[in-house]
Design a protein around this motif. Structure first.
Motif, PDB file in Angstrom:
ATOM      1  N   ASP A 268      20.577  71.328   1.195  1.00  0.00           N
ATOM      2  CA  ASP A 268      20.240  70.511   0.024  1.00  0.00           C
ATOM      3  C   ASP A 268      20.046  69.056   0.446  1.00  0.00           C
ATOM      4  O   ASP A 268      20.848  68.178   0.115  1.00  0.00           O
ATOM      5  CB  ASP A 268      21.354  70.635  -1.025  1.00  0.00           C
ATOM      6  CG  ASP A 268      20.981  69.933  -2.333  1.00  0.00           C
ATOM      7  OD1 ASP A 268      19.778  69.650  -2.526  1.00  0.00           O
ATOM      8  OD2 ASP A 268      21.890  69.656  -3.131  1.00  0.00           O
ATOM      9  N   ALA A 269      18.957  68.793   1.208  1.00  0.00           N
ATOM     10  CA  ALA A 269      18.712  67.442   1.725  1.00  0.00           C
ATOM     11  C   ALA A 269      18.429  66.463   0.598  1.00  0.00           C
ATOM     12  O   ALA A 269      18.879  65.315   0.624  1.00  0.00           O
ATOM     13  CB  ALA A 269      17.550  67.462   2.714  1.00  0.00           C
ATOM     14  N   VAL A 270      17.649  66.936  -0.410  1.00  0.00           N
ATOM     15  CA  VAL A 270      17.291  66.039  -1.515  1.00  0.00           C
ATOM     16  C   VAL A 270      18.544  65.577  -2.253  1.00  0.00           C
ATOM     17  O   VAL A 270      18.747  64.384  -2.517  1.00  0.00           O
ATOM     18  CB  VAL A 270      16.319  66.734  -2.479  1.00  0.00           C
ATOM     19  CG1 VAL A 270      16.025  65.833  -3.678  1.00  0.00           C
ATOM     20  CG2 VAL A 270      15.032  67.103  -1.768  1.00  0.00           C
ATOM     21  N   GLY A 271      19.413  66.511  -2.560  1.00  0.00           N
ATOM     22  CA  GLY A 271      20.645  66.143  -3.254  1.00  0.00           C
ATOM     23  C   GLY A 271      21.531  65.256  -2.399  1.00  0.00           C
ATOM     24  O   GLY A 271      22.224  64.371  -2.909  1.00  0.00           O
ATOM     25  N   ARG A 272      21.478  65.479  -1.077  1.00  0.00           N
ATOM     26  CA  ARG A 272      22.301  64.682  -0.167  1.00  0.00           C
ATOM     27  C   ARG A 272      21.861  63.217  -0.183  1.00  0.00           C
ATOM     28  O   ARG A 272      22.685  62.308  -0.307  1.00  0.00           O
ATOM     29  CB  ARG A 272      22.204  65.267   1.239  1.00  0.00           C
ATOM     30  CG  ARG A 272      23.287  64.805   2.190  1.00  0.00           C
ATOM     31  CD  ARG A 272      23.201  65.573   3.503  1.00  0.00           C
ATOM     32  NE  ARG A 272      23.442  66.998   3.292  1.00  0.00           N
ATOM     33  CZ  ARG A 272      22.583  67.968   3.605  1.00  0.00           C
ATOM     34  NH1 ARG A 272      21.425  67.672   4.147  1.00  0.00           N
ATOM     35  NH2 ARG A 272      22.881  69.233   3.376  1.00  0.00           N
ATOM     36  N   PHE A 273      20.555  62.992  -0.041  1.00  0.00           N
ATOM     37  CA  PHE A 273      20.052  61.613  -0.012  1.00  0.00           C
ATOM     38  C   PHE A 273      20.080  60.982  -1.401  1.00  0.00           C
ATOM     39  O   PHE A 273      20.279  59.772  -1.523  1.00  0.00           O
ATOM     40  CB  PHE A 273      18.640  61.575   0.567  1.00  0.00           C
ATOM     41  CG  PHE A 273      18.608  61.660   2.067  1.00  0.00           C
ATOM     42  CD1 PHE A 273      18.805  60.531   2.846  1.00  0.00           C
ATOM     43  CD2 PHE A 273      18.398  62.878   2.698  1.00  0.00           C
ATOM     44  CE1 PHE A 273      18.792  60.609   4.231  1.00  0.00           C
ATOM     45  CE2 PHE A 273      18.375  62.970   4.075  1.00  0.00           C
ATOM     46  CZ  PHE A 273      18.579  61.832   4.856  1.00  0.00           C
TER      47      PHE A 273
ATOM     48  N   GLY B  25      22.425  61.565  -3.439  1.00  0.00           N
ATOM     49  CA  GLY B  25      23.828  61.187  -3.567  1.00  0.00           C
ATOM     50  C   GLY B  25      24.133  59.874  -2.886  1.00  0.00           C
ATOM     51  O   GLY B  25      25.045  59.142  -3.297  1.00  0.00           O
ATOM     52  N   ILE B  26      23.361  59.565  -1.821  1.00  0.00           N
ATOM     53  CA  ILE B  26      23.571  58.294  -1.108  1.00  0.00           C
ATOM     54  C   ILE B  26      22.922  57.144  -1.858  1.00  0.00           C
ATOM     55  O   ILE B  26      23.571  56.140  -2.182  1.00  0.00           O
ATOM     56  CB  ILE B  26      23.025  58.386   0.331  1.00  0.00           C
ATOM     57  CG1 ILE B  26      23.835  59.409   1.138  1.00  0.00           C
ATOM     58  CG2 ILE B  26      23.056  57.012   1.013  1.00  0.00           C
ATOM     59  CD1 ILE B  26      23.296  59.665   2.532  1.00  0.00           C
ATOM     60  N   PHE B  27      21.611  57.287  -2.137  1.00  0.00           N
ATOM     61  CA  PHE B  27      20.875  56.174  -2.746  1.00  0.00           C
ATOM     62  C   PHE B  27      21.090  56.091  -4.255  1.00  0.00           C
ATOM     63  O   PHE B  27      20.830  55.047  -4.852  1.00  0.00           O
ATOM     64  CB  PHE B  27      19.382  56.300  -2.441  1.00  0.00           C
ATOM     65  CG  PHE B  27      19.052  56.095  -0.996  1.00  0.00           C
ATOM     66  CD1 PHE B  27      18.994  54.820  -0.456  1.00  0.00           C
ATOM     67  CD2 PHE B  27      18.828  57.183  -0.166  1.00  0.00           C
ATOM     68  CE1 PHE B  27      18.698  54.630   0.887  1.00  0.00           C
ATOM     69  CE2 PHE B  27      18.529  57.006   1.177  1.00  0.00           C
ATOM     70  CZ  PHE B  27      18.467  55.729   1.705  1.00  0.00           C
ATOM     71  N   GLY B  28      21.549  57.174  -4.863  1.00  0.00           N
ATOM     72  CA  GLY B  28      21.798  57.142  -6.299  1.00  0.00           C
ATOM     73  C   GLY B  28      23.197  56.717  -6.664  1.00  0.00           C
ATOM     74  O   GLY B  28      23.483  56.421  -7.828  1.00  0.00           O
ATOM     75  N   SER B  29      24.068  56.682  -5.684  1.00  0.00           N
ATOM     76  CA  SER B  29      25.453  56.304  -5.945  1.00  0.00           C
ATOM     77  C   SER B  29      25.620  54.794  -5.824  1.00  0.00           C
ATOM     78  O   SER B  29      25.235  54.207  -4.804  1.00  0.00           O
ATOM     79  CB  SER B  29      26.384  57.019  -4.967  1.00  0.00           C
ATOM     80  OG  SER B  29      27.686  56.490  -5.045  1.00  0.00           O
ATOM     81  N   PRO B  30      26.202  54.159  -6.826  1.00  0.00           N
ATOM     82  CA  PRO B  30      26.435  52.702  -6.698  1.00  0.00           C
ATOM     83  C   PRO B  30      27.389  52.357  -5.565  1.00  0.00           C
ATOM     84  O   PRO B  30      27.307  51.273  -4.995  1.00  0.00           O
ATOM     85  CB  PRO B  30      27.014  52.328  -8.060  1.00  0.00           C
ATOM     86  CG  PRO B  30      27.530  53.602  -8.651  1.00  0.00           C
ATOM     87  CD  PRO B  30      26.654  54.685  -8.115  1.00  0.00           C
ATOM     88  N   VAL B  31      28.278  53.291  -5.226  1.00  0.00           N
ATOM     89  CA  VAL B  31      29.222  53.028  -4.133  1.00  0.00           C
ATOM     90  C   VAL B  31      28.478  52.903  -2.805  1.00  0.00           C
ATOM     91  O   VAL B  31      28.665  51.938  -2.048  1.00  0.00           O
ATOM     92  CB  VAL B  31      30.277  54.146  -4.054  1.00  0.00           C
ATOM     93  CG1 VAL B  31      31.178  53.947  -2.837  1.00  0.00           C
ATOM     94  CG2 VAL B  31      31.108  54.183  -5.331  1.00  0.00           C
ATOM     95  N   TYR B  32      27.607  53.872  -2.516  1.00  0.00           N
ATOM     96  CA  TYR B  32      26.890  53.839  -1.241  1.00  0.00           C
ATOM     97  C   TYR B  32      25.801  52.767  -1.241  1.00  0.00           C
ATOM     98  O   TYR B  32      25.500  52.204  -0.176  1.00  0.00           O
ATOM     99  CB  TYR B  32      26.298  55.215  -0.939  1.00  0.00           C
ATOM    100  CG  TYR B  32      27.348  56.225  -0.542  1.00  0.00           C
ATOM    101  CD1 TYR B  32      27.984  56.142   0.696  1.00  0.00           C
ATOM    102  CD2 TYR B  32      27.730  57.236  -1.408  1.00  0.00           C
ATOM    103  CE1 TYR B  32      28.967  57.053   1.055  1.00  0.00           C
ATOM    104  CE2 TYR B  32      28.711  58.153  -1.057  1.00  0.00           C
ATOM    105  CZ  TYR B  32      29.321  58.048   0.180  1.00  0.00           C
ATOM    106  OH  TYR B  32      30.309  58.948   0.532  1.00  0.00           O
TER     107      TYR B  32
END
Length: 587
Positions: free
Chosen positions: A42-47, A49-56
């Motif tokens: 699940d590469a799309v969900g992985r990235f 999760g990175i760019f969509g998360s305010p923490v990351y």
């Protein structure tokens, strides 16, 4: 004749085969291994999760911001030192070179740990301010962004200076005199002449420093808090816990892309400031237009003389004379303080870091020398360092001889050889971990030796190649004209003259491997613990003076090796190349 030329070309290619295999198998493949790991499943969900998360997103922005701040400050404080070093001769050049070199060869863990003793609640700064009555309680200097930035600046100064010195040496110092003669004030003279001419060195130093700070995780781990988390620190945490390799690989891709975009922007800015050095990019005006635009009245105008009054001129000249010694005193204090402060702390009788120590004792040195864990870690690091030094020396010699003095596409080939220096070390360490895990090389001495060789070989090559190009080719031609074959020419002429550079490269490789932290921390754990790994664990979980004692011992070893290397080099330089060559031929 043609057959001999073909044999020589094939021989040079065979000499380059080992380093080609090393770069391909131990550097390119580990970097490529990050891609399928990051984009699998699940590469799309992985990235997302990175760019969509305010923490990351905050972690990414913090990484870029701190790296830019540290790079800018490093450039500002290092440029005068690089200029002074480029103009220094004799003992002054030697002392300034040692000032820059010794911290560079000292472990990043040692330098970062020293800031704990300086900025801590009971550290040097707070103790000084309290004793002077300037504060009533200790200041919260640790676990803040300024602490992380200053530690990164301290670690980056040697890299920036080395990148600048090579370019500044080529600048004729008389251009400043010419600018002053034409009426330019000091600031305008520097900004209008020296800075534009040094833009290539500035670009190189900024790129190296930015990549180093982007991939740093030691400083934010020791000196920062949750708000100063950087991408490399998060990657290291993911690898250490072993929770999600794919997510760690995605973070590595994110770090590499972020660093690449930032470097591209910095390079574009550098090209903008250096465009005047390439006249072809500036549209030329027609002769008629040039003649019409010339204002000859400027020639007749008197040149402005700043500070024409005697008192102001005296003050100006006094300030100019005091500027250099004042600057050298301040920068020397900043560079050496974190290393010097470790010495009294290592002899402290206290159980925690306190400066000044309440009492002095040898207990921590006795604890280290009597500990089997520290002895095992030191022996492991020594074995790895010795093997890395031998491999780096062997590969550097073959590569230098393979390139020779004239090699087709030398620039492109050399950029491939030096490519490990341009990739964030934490990204390579991540790729090496993912690749070596599949072949059983993680947590083994062989795996760490391979990783160290990849990272350190380019330094040994640069030293060896610089020495090789300084050898007069007429000596080899003279030996050939007297009937010496290529092997005897190399054995009796080239190798003795190349030996000082090889010796220095070997010592540098040994020291860099002994102090290398990133790959050692990623690739060692339970079965194999190097000294940097042991020191990393000791500082993270126990900030007692024991780590300071280990740091002082490492610093002492570094100083001894550097001084011994410089002594050998200077003794070798006393003999002329002809004397060395004739001595070798007589043997």
């Amino acid at each position: 004749m043609m057959m001999r030329k073909l044999l020589i070309d094939w021989g040079r290619l065979l000499l380059l085969a080992p380093v080609t295999l090393l770069i391909l198998l131990a550097f390119v493949i580990p970097l490529l291994a990050i891609v399928p790991e990051a984009f699998g499943g699940d590469a799309v969900g992985r990235f997302l999760g990175i760019f969509g998360s305010p923490v990351y997103r905050t972690v990414i922005w913090t990484t870029v911001r701190i790296s830019l701040e540290a790079t800018a400050i490093t450039l500002i404080v290092s440029f005068p030192l690089a200029w002074i070093l480029s103009r220094a001769t004799g003992k002054k050049a030697l002392l300034l070179g040692l000032l820059v070199l010794i911290p560079f060869l000292t472990s990043i863990l040692v330098r970062t740990f020293a800031w704990l003793a300086i900025l801590g609640q009971k550290g040097l700064v707070n103790a000084t301010l309290l004793s002077l009555g300037l504060i009533s309680e200790p200041l919260p200097l640790l676990f803040s962004e300024p602490a992380v930035v200053w530690a990164l600046v301290h670690s980056s100064i040697p890299m920036m200076v080395f990148a600048l010195v090579t370019v500044l040496k080529r600048i004729d110092g008389r251009i400043l005199l010419a600018a002053h003669t034409l009426g330019a004030n000091p600031l305008r003279a520097w900004m209008g002449t020296v800075i534009p001419l040094a833009i290539r060195g500035i670009q190189s130093g900024v790129t190296i420093t930015f990549l180093f700070t982007m991939s740093s995780f030691v400083a934010p781990a020791f000196l920062g808090n949750q708000r100063q988390q950087m991408l490399a620190q998060v990657i290291q945490s993911e690898i250490e816990t072993g929770a999600d390799w794919a997510f760690a690989a995605a973070l590595g891709i994110t770090l590499a892309l972020t660093a690449t975009l930032a470097v591209m922007v910095l390079s574009a800015v550098a090209r903008h400031f250096s465009r005047w050095q390439r006249p072809s990019l500036v549209p030329a005006a027609k002769p008629q237009q040039q003649a019409q635009e010339v204002d000859t009245t400027l020639i007749r105008q008197p040149v402005a003389q700043p500070f024409s009054h005697g008192n102001f001129r005296s003050i100006f000249h006094l300030g100019t004379r005091l500027a250099e010694p004042t600057y050298l005193s301040v920068i020397s204090f900043f560079i050496l303080l974190p290393l010097v402060v470790l010495i009294p702390v290592s002899f402290s009788a206290a159980d925690v870091l306190v400066f000044p120590p309440p009492a002095y004792s040898m207990r921590w040195f006795e604890s280290i020398l009597g500990s089997s864990d520290w002895a095992t870690a030191a022996l492991t690091s020594f074995r790895i360092g010795a093997a890395t030094s031998v491999l780096s020396l062997f590969l550097a010699t073959l590569t230098v001889l393979g390139f020779g003095r004239y090699f087709p596409f030398h620039g492109a080939a050399e950029s491939v050889v030096l490519s490990p220096l341009t990739v964030p070390s934490v990204v390579f360490a991540l790729g090496a971990y993912l690749t070596f895990a599949h072949v059983g090389l993680v947590d083994t001495e062989i795996g760490i030796i391979i990783a160290h060789t990849v990272l350190i070989f380019p330094v040994a090559y640069l030293v060896a190649f610089t020495t090789y190009t300084s050898i007069d080719p007429a000596l080899s031609l003279a030996a050939a004209s007297l009937g010496a074959n290529p092997w005897r020419t190399f054995r009796t002429i080239v190798f003795p003259l190349l030996l000082p550079g090889l010796a220095i490269g070997a010592m540098l490789a040994m020291l860099l491997s002994f102090d290398e932290s990133v790959a050692s921390i990623f690739l060692s754990n339970l079965s194999v613990k190097t000294l940097p790994r042991k020191l990393w664990e000791g500082i993270r979980f126990n900030t007692s003076p024991e780590s300071a004692a280990v740091s002082v011992m490492l610093l002492a070893v570094t100083c001894v090796v550097v001084i011994a290397g410089m002594a050998i080099f200077h003794m070798r330089r006393k003999k002329s190349p002809i004397e060395i060559a004739s001595t070798s031929l007589n043997r």
